[in-house]
Structure formats: C-alpha cells, structure tokens
Motif scaffolding. Structure first.
Motif, PDB file in Angstrom:
ATOM      1  N   ILE A 198       0.916  -1.225  -0.056  1.00  0.00           N
ATOM      2  CA  ILE A 198       0.117   0.199   0.066  1.00  0.00           C
ATOM      3  C   ILE A 198       0.823   1.033  -0.138  1.00  0.00           C
ATOM      4  CG2 ILE A 198      -1.605   1.295   1.344  1.00  0.00           C
ATOM      5  CD1 ILE A 198      -2.786  -1.386   2.213  1.00  0.00           C
ATOM      6  N   ARG A 199       1.905   1.198   0.692  1.00  0.00           N
ATOM      7  CA  ARG A 199       2.842   2.315   0.813  1.00  0.00           C
ATOM      8  C   ARG A 199       3.594   2.795  -0.396  1.00  0.00           C
ATOM      9  NH1 ARG A 199       5.272   5.564   4.522  1.00  0.00           N
ATOM     10  NH2 ARG A 199       4.435   4.437   6.456  1.00  0.00           N
ATOM     11  N   ALA A 200       3.939   1.402  -1.240  1.00  0.00           N
ATOM     12  CA  ALA A 200       4.301   1.498  -2.347  1.00  0.00           C
ATOM     13  C   ALA A 200       3.414   2.046  -3.524  1.00  0.00           C
ATOM     14  CB  ALA A 200       5.095   0.322  -2.646  1.00  0.00           C
ATOM     15  N   GLN A 201       2.279   2.049  -3.424  1.00  0.00           N
ATOM     16  CA  GLN A 201       1.119   2.090  -4.206  1.00  0.00           C
ATOM     17  C   GLN A 201       1.083   0.988  -5.132  1.00  0.00           C
ATOM     18  OE1 GLN A 201       1.632   6.186  -5.447  1.00  0.00           O
ATOM     19  NE2 GLN A 201      -0.062   6.871  -4.362  1.00  0.00           N
ATOM     20  N   ASP A 202       1.599  -0.052  -4.806  1.00  0.00           N
ATOM     21  CA  ASP A 202       1.453  -1.523  -5.666  1.00  0.00           C
ATOM     22  C   ASP A 202       0.188  -2.064  -5.385  1.00  0.00           C
ATOM     23  OD1 ASP A 202       1.745  -3.723  -6.936  1.00  0.00           O
ATOM     24  OD2 ASP A 202       3.663  -4.482  -5.570  1.00  0.00           O
ATOM     25  N   ALA A 203      -0.922  -1.698  -6.145  1.00  0.00           N
ATOM     26  CA  ALA A 203      -2.185  -2.589  -6.087  1.00  0.00           C
ATOM     27  C   ALA A 203      -2.263  -3.731  -6.479  1.00  0.00           C
ATOM     28  CB  ALA A 203      -3.314  -1.735  -6.964  1.00  0.00           C
ATOM     29  N   ASP A 204      -1.519  -4.337  -7.358  1.00  0.00           N
ATOM     30  CA  ASP A 204      -1.343  -5.710  -7.724  1.00  0.00           C
ATOM     31  C   ASP A 204      -0.796  -6.726  -6.706  1.00  0.00           C
ATOM     32  OD1 ASP A 204      -2.946  -5.266 -10.138  1.00  0.00           O
ATOM     33  OD2 ASP A 204      -0.997  -5.139 -11.239  1.00  0.00           O
ATOM     34  N   GLY A 205       0.154  -5.992  -5.864  1.00  0.00           N
ATOM     35  CA  GLY A 205       0.691  -6.674  -4.996  1.00  0.00           C
ATOM     36  C   GLY A 205      -0.100  -6.756  -3.707  1.00  0.00           C
ATOM     37  N   ALA A 206      -0.811  -5.564  -3.519  1.00  0.00           N
ATOM     38  CA  ALA A 206      -1.501  -5.564  -2.374  1.00  0.00           C
ATOM     39  C   ALA A 206      -2.607  -6.738  -2.275  1.00  0.00           C
ATOM     40  CB  ALA A 206      -2.046  -4.212  -1.915  1.00  0.00           C
ATOM     41  N   ALA A 207      -3.097  -6.810  -3.753  1.00  0.00           N
ATOM     42  CA  ALA A 207      -4.153  -7.599  -4.142  1.00  0.00           C
ATOM     43  C   ALA A 207      -3.656  -9.157  -3.950  1.00  0.00           C
ATOM     44  CB  ALA A 207      -4.883  -7.436  -5.465  1.00  0.00           C
ATOM     45  N   ARG A 208      -2.563  -9.656  -4.246  1.00  0.00           N
ATOM     46  CA  ARG A 208      -1.895 -11.041  -4.142  1.00  0.00           C
ATOM     47  C   ARG A 208      -1.832 -10.980  -2.682  1.00  0.00           C
ATOM     48  NH1 ARG A 208       0.941  -9.112  -8.861  1.00  0.00           N
ATOM     49  NH2 ARG A 208       2.898  -8.611  -7.364  1.00  0.00           N
ATOM     50  N   ALA A 209      -1.315 -10.023  -1.785  1.00  0.00           N
ATOM     51  CA  ALA A 209      -1.000 -10.275  -0.588  1.00  0.00           C
ATOM     52  C   ALA A 209      -2.325 -10.629   0.180  1.00  0.00           C
ATOM     53  CB  ALA A 209      -0.287  -9.163   0.014  1.00  0.00           C
ATOM     54  N   ILE A 210      -3.404  -9.712   0.085  1.00  0.00           N
ATOM     55  CA  ILE A 210      -4.602 -10.162   0.839  1.00  0.00           C
ATOM     56  C   ILE A 210      -5.321 -11.578   0.368  1.00  0.00           C
ATOM     57  CG2 ILE A 210      -6.417  -8.969  -0.736  1.00  0.00           C
ATOM     58  CD1 ILE A 210      -6.261  -8.515   2.914  1.00  0.00           C
ATOM     59  N   ALA A 211      -5.176 -11.789  -0.938  1.00  0.00           N
ATOM     60  CA  ALA A 211      -5.547 -13.176  -1.332  1.00  0.00           C
ATOM     61  C   ALA A 211      -4.957 -14.325  -0.468  1.00  0.00           C
ATOM     62  CB  ALA A 211      -5.286 -13.254  -2.690  1.00  0.00           C
ATOM     63  N   ARG A 212      -3.643 -14.123  -0.577  1.00  0.00           N
ATOM     64  CA  ARG A 212      -2.751 -15.211   0.289  1.00  0.00           C
ATOM     65  C   ARG A 212      -3.273 -14.995   1.751  1.00  0.00           C
ATOM     66  NH1 ARG A 212       1.384 -13.394  -3.115  1.00  0.00           N
ATOM     67  NH2 ARG A 212       1.984 -11.885  -1.256  1.00  0.00           N
ATOM     68  N   HIS A 213      -3.525 -13.881   2.085  1.00  0.00           N
ATOM     69  CA  HIS A 213      -4.057 -13.768   3.653  1.00  0.00           C
ATOM     70  C   HIS A 213      -5.140 -14.354   3.979  1.00  0.00           C
ATOM     71  CE1 HIS A 213      -4.086 -12.042   7.666  1.00  0.00           C
ATOM     72  NE2 HIS A 213      -5.170 -11.186   7.266  1.00  0.00           N
ATOM     73  N   VAL A 214      -6.208 -14.230   3.173  1.00  0.00           N
ATOM     74  CA  VAL A 214      -7.621 -14.679   3.348  1.00  0.00           C
ATOM     75  C   VAL A 214      -7.366 -16.440   3.114  1.00  0.00           C
ATOM     76  CG1 VAL A 214      -9.920 -14.881   2.060  1.00  0.00           C
ATOM     77  CG2 VAL A 214      -8.579 -12.635   2.390  1.00  0.00           C
ATOM     78  N   GLU A 215      -6.686 -16.750   2.057  1.00  0.00           N
ATOM     79  CA  GLU A 215      -6.860 -18.207   1.802  1.00  0.00           C
ATOM     80  C   GLU A 215      -6.035 -18.814   2.947  1.00  0.00           C
ATOM     81  OE1 GLU A 215      -5.481 -21.347  -1.684  1.00  0.00           O
ATOM     82  OE2 GLU A 215      -5.371 -19.484  -2.003  1.00  0.00           O
ATOM     83  N   GLY A 216      -5.028 -18.367   3.512  1.00  0.00           N
ATOM     84  CA  GLY A 216      -4.291 -18.728   4.587  1.00  0.00           C
ATOM     85  C   GLY A 216      -5.024 -19.059   5.664  1.00  0.00           C
ATOM     86  N   SER A 217      -5.817 -18.097   6.241  1.00  0.00           N
ATOM     87  CA  SER A 217      -7.019 -18.051   7.265  1.00  0.00           C
ATOM     88  C   SER A 217      -7.857 -19.278   7.141  1.00  0.00           C
ATOM     89  CB  SER A 217      -7.694 -16.707   7.344  1.00  0.00           C
ATOM     90  OG  SER A 217      -6.446 -15.643   7.874  1.00  0.00           O
ATOM     91  N   GLY A 218      -8.471 -19.201   6.037  1.00  0.00           N
ATOM     92  CA  GLY A 218      -9.661 -20.077   5.626  1.00  0.00           C
ATOM     93  C   GLY A 218      -8.840 -21.607   5.706  1.00  0.00           C
ATOM     94  N   ARG A 219      -7.750 -21.758   5.164  1.00  0.00           N
ATOM     95  CA  ARG A 219      -7.257 -23.259   5.146  1.00  0.00           C
ATOM     96  C   ARG A 219      -6.924 -23.726   6.664  1.00  0.00           C
ATOM     97  NH1 ARG A 219      -6.291 -25.652   0.548  1.00  0.00           N
ATOM     98  NH2 ARG A 219      -6.042 -24.355  -1.363  1.00  0.00           N
ATOM     99  N   HIS A 220      -6.522 -22.564   7.442  1.00  0.00           N
ATOM    100  CA  HIS A 220      -6.121 -22.663   8.998  1.00  0.00           C
ATOM    101  C   HIS A 220      -7.416 -23.171   9.638  1.00  0.00           C
ATOM    102  CE1 HIS A 220      -5.387 -21.816  13.069  1.00  0.00           C
ATOM    103  NE2 HIS A 220      -4.142 -22.187  12.849  1.00  0.00           N
ATOM    104  N   ILE A 221      -8.388 -22.386   9.331  1.00  0.00           N
ATOM    105  CA  ILE A 221      -9.683 -22.987  10.327  1.00  0.00           C
ATOM    106  C   ILE A 221     -10.110 -24.471   9.633  1.00  0.00           C
ATOM    107  CG2 ILE A 221     -12.345 -22.737  10.184  1.00  0.00           C
ATOM    108  CD1 ILE A 221     -11.688 -19.631  10.035  1.00  0.00           C
ATOM    109  N   VAL A 222      -9.965 -24.802   8.459  1.00  0.00           N
ATOM    110  CA  VAL A 222     -10.300 -25.977   7.824  1.00  0.00           C
ATOM    111  C   VAL A 222      -9.456 -27.055   8.418  1.00  0.00           C
ATOM    112  CG1 VAL A 222     -10.332 -27.700   5.841  1.00  0.00           C
ATOM    113  CG2 VAL A 222     -11.554 -25.574   5.660  1.00  0.00           C
ATOM    114  N   GLU A 223      -8.191 -26.910   8.604  1.00  0.00           N
ATOM    115  CA  GLU A 223      -7.271 -27.777   9.158  1.00  0.00           C
ATOM    116  C   GLU A 223      -7.705 -27.905  10.580  1.00  0.00           C
ATOM    117  OE1 GLU A 223      -3.508 -25.907   8.594  1.00  0.00           O
ATOM    118  OE2 GLU A 223      -3.241 -26.415   6.231  1.00  0.00           O
ATOM    119  N   ARG A 224      -7.944 -27.062  11.297  1.00  0.00           N
ATOM    120  CA  ARG A 224      -8.343 -27.143  12.570  1.00  0.00           C
ATOM    121  C   ARG A 224      -9.648 -27.986  13.103  1.00  0.00           C
ATOM    122  NH1 ARG A 224      -4.465 -26.099  16.458  1.00  0.00           N
ATOM    123  NH2 ARG A 224      -2.751 -25.375  15.128  1.00  0.00           N
ATOM    124  N   MET A 225     -10.532 -27.715  11.987  1.00  0.00           N
ATOM    125  CA  MET A 225     -11.791 -28.499  12.047  1.00  0.00           C
ATOM    126  C   MET A 225     -11.310 -30.008  11.730  1.00  0.00           C
ATOM    127  SD  MET A 225     -14.413 -25.874   9.890  1.00  0.00           S
ATOM    128  CE  MET A 225     -15.632 -26.985  10.336  1.00  0.00           C
TER     129      MET A 225
END
Length: 232
Positions: A198-225
């Motif tokens: 965000i600081r670098a105004q890298d919109a594509d990089g930010a979008a990729r980072a948040i996608a990994r963040h969301v998927e990582g959180s979702g996978r973690h819940i599934v693994e715990r389940m």
C-alpha cells in the motif's frame, strides 16, 4: 455511510446478540446457527420459531429464505427447512468467495490511501504485534479495525456488507480452535507485506497479499476442524 471512527465492532458474543431485542429475526437465526444453538440438520419449523421469538410467521419465513440464499439453511420439497452443517465445505465456500472480494476491495483502497491511512494501519499493526495473540477477542477486534479501515469507504456497500457477514461467520467458527504458532507468524508477516504494498502504491501486489492472507486463514480453520474431527 459508516466510518472507521464511529464504527461499532462487528465481532460479538452470540448470547448478547440473541438477547438484543433490536436485532432482526434473520440475525437471531443466523447467530443461533453459527453458534450451534440450532444444531446441524435440525428441522426449522416456522410456527415454533415464531413462537420462540415472539413474532408472526412471515418474518420467520422471510428470514429462512434469506438464510437459504446464504447457504445456512437447506430447503427440501415436502420436508421443509433444516440447518446446514457448518462443516469444512461451508468454510471453503466462504473463503473462496472472499478470495474474490477482498483483493478487489484492497486494490481500490490502494488508489485512495493517504499517508494518514497508512500510518493508522501501522499503528493498529503495532498493537496487534504487541498483543501477540494473547487475547483472541482483542486480537480479532484489532484485526477487524485493520481490514475495515481499508474497506469502509468503498462505494460498493453490498460487497463490504458481504465481507462483514463472512468475517462474522469465520470468526464464530474459529473461536473454538486455537491459532497455531505458524499461522500467527504468517498473519503478522502478511499484514506487514500488505502495508508495504500500500505504501508503495502497488495495487497488484496488495491484491496478491490479501488473497494469500484470506486463503491462509480459511485453510487454517479447515485444518483445525479436521484435527478436531479426528480427535472426537
């Protein structure tokens, strides 16, 4: 439109919501399903629910249709409505939707983010790191502030509202499972990467980072389940 400054936390205790007379029948039913007060595959009889909630049958019917559209309720001809199990497939469906929504919201935010916004993200991130997951409720509220600062001004309120609802669901499900040390480390690293983009105004990089963040959180819940299911 709400702002981050006056926003009320969307992370709540289910019992408090159920006792609040200002919430809708839909919200109460959804909360009962998320928190297990209405069990998986339990029949949802309109008259009984209306009596329990002190309302007529029409609001209950409308709420069940809305919950059906969101995947919480299954309706079968001649058998009525029943609660859909909150299982691994349900969590997967939600996180896959969020992987589509959140990068779009984040990419838009990068285009409008001010230095004050970035400094506020860094302030919240510093609080998250200082807390170091010692209080799950406080962590969740700080994490909500972090992400909502990015999304709260977006013009598409339907997308933002959907994100809030999905976050509530995933948070409610994850409350029963501790966050692993590896996931804790990943969350902090992903937030730092997101702020840097965000600081670098890298919109594509930010979008990729948040996608990994969301998927990582979702996978973690599934693994715990899955682990919890093996132990039971």
């Amino acid at each position: 439109m709400s702002t981050v400054a006056d926003m009320k936390s969307s992370v709540y205790e289910g019992d408090e919501l159920a006792e609040d007379g200002n919430v809708s029948v839909y919200e109460r039913l959804r909360d009962d399903i998320i928190h297990g007060r209405l069990k998986a595959n339990e029949r949802l009889k309109v008259a009984e629910l209306a009596s329990r909630m002190g309302t007529s049958t029409n609001p209950v019917r409308e709420a069940l249709q809305q919950l059906r559209g969101e995947g919480f309720v299954i309706m079968t001809p001649n058998r009525g409505a029943r609660v859909r199990p909150i299982d691994q497939e349900f969590v997967r469906d939600i996180w896959e939707i969020e992987v589509l929504i959140e990068p779009a919201l984040t990419r838009w935010f990068v285009g409008i983010a001010t230095m004050a916004d970035i400094e506020e993200l860094e302030r919240i991130q510093a609080e998250i790191e200082d807390l170091n997951f010692l209080d799950e409720m406080k962590h969740s509220n700080l994490d909500l502030q972090f992400h909502r600062l990015m999304y709260d001004r977006h013009y598409n309120r339907h997308a933002v509202d959907l994100w809030v609802r999905h976050r509530q669901i995933l948070w409610a499900i994850s409350r029963g499972f501790p966050t692993s040390l590896s996931r804790q480390s990943s969350v902090l690293e992903e937030h730092r990467e997101l702020i840097a983009c965000i600081r670098a105004q890298d919109a594509d990089g930010a979008a990729r980072a948040i996608a990994r963040h969301v998927e990582g959180s979702g996978r973690h819940i599934v693994e715990r389940m899955r682990l919890d299911r093996r132990r039971s």
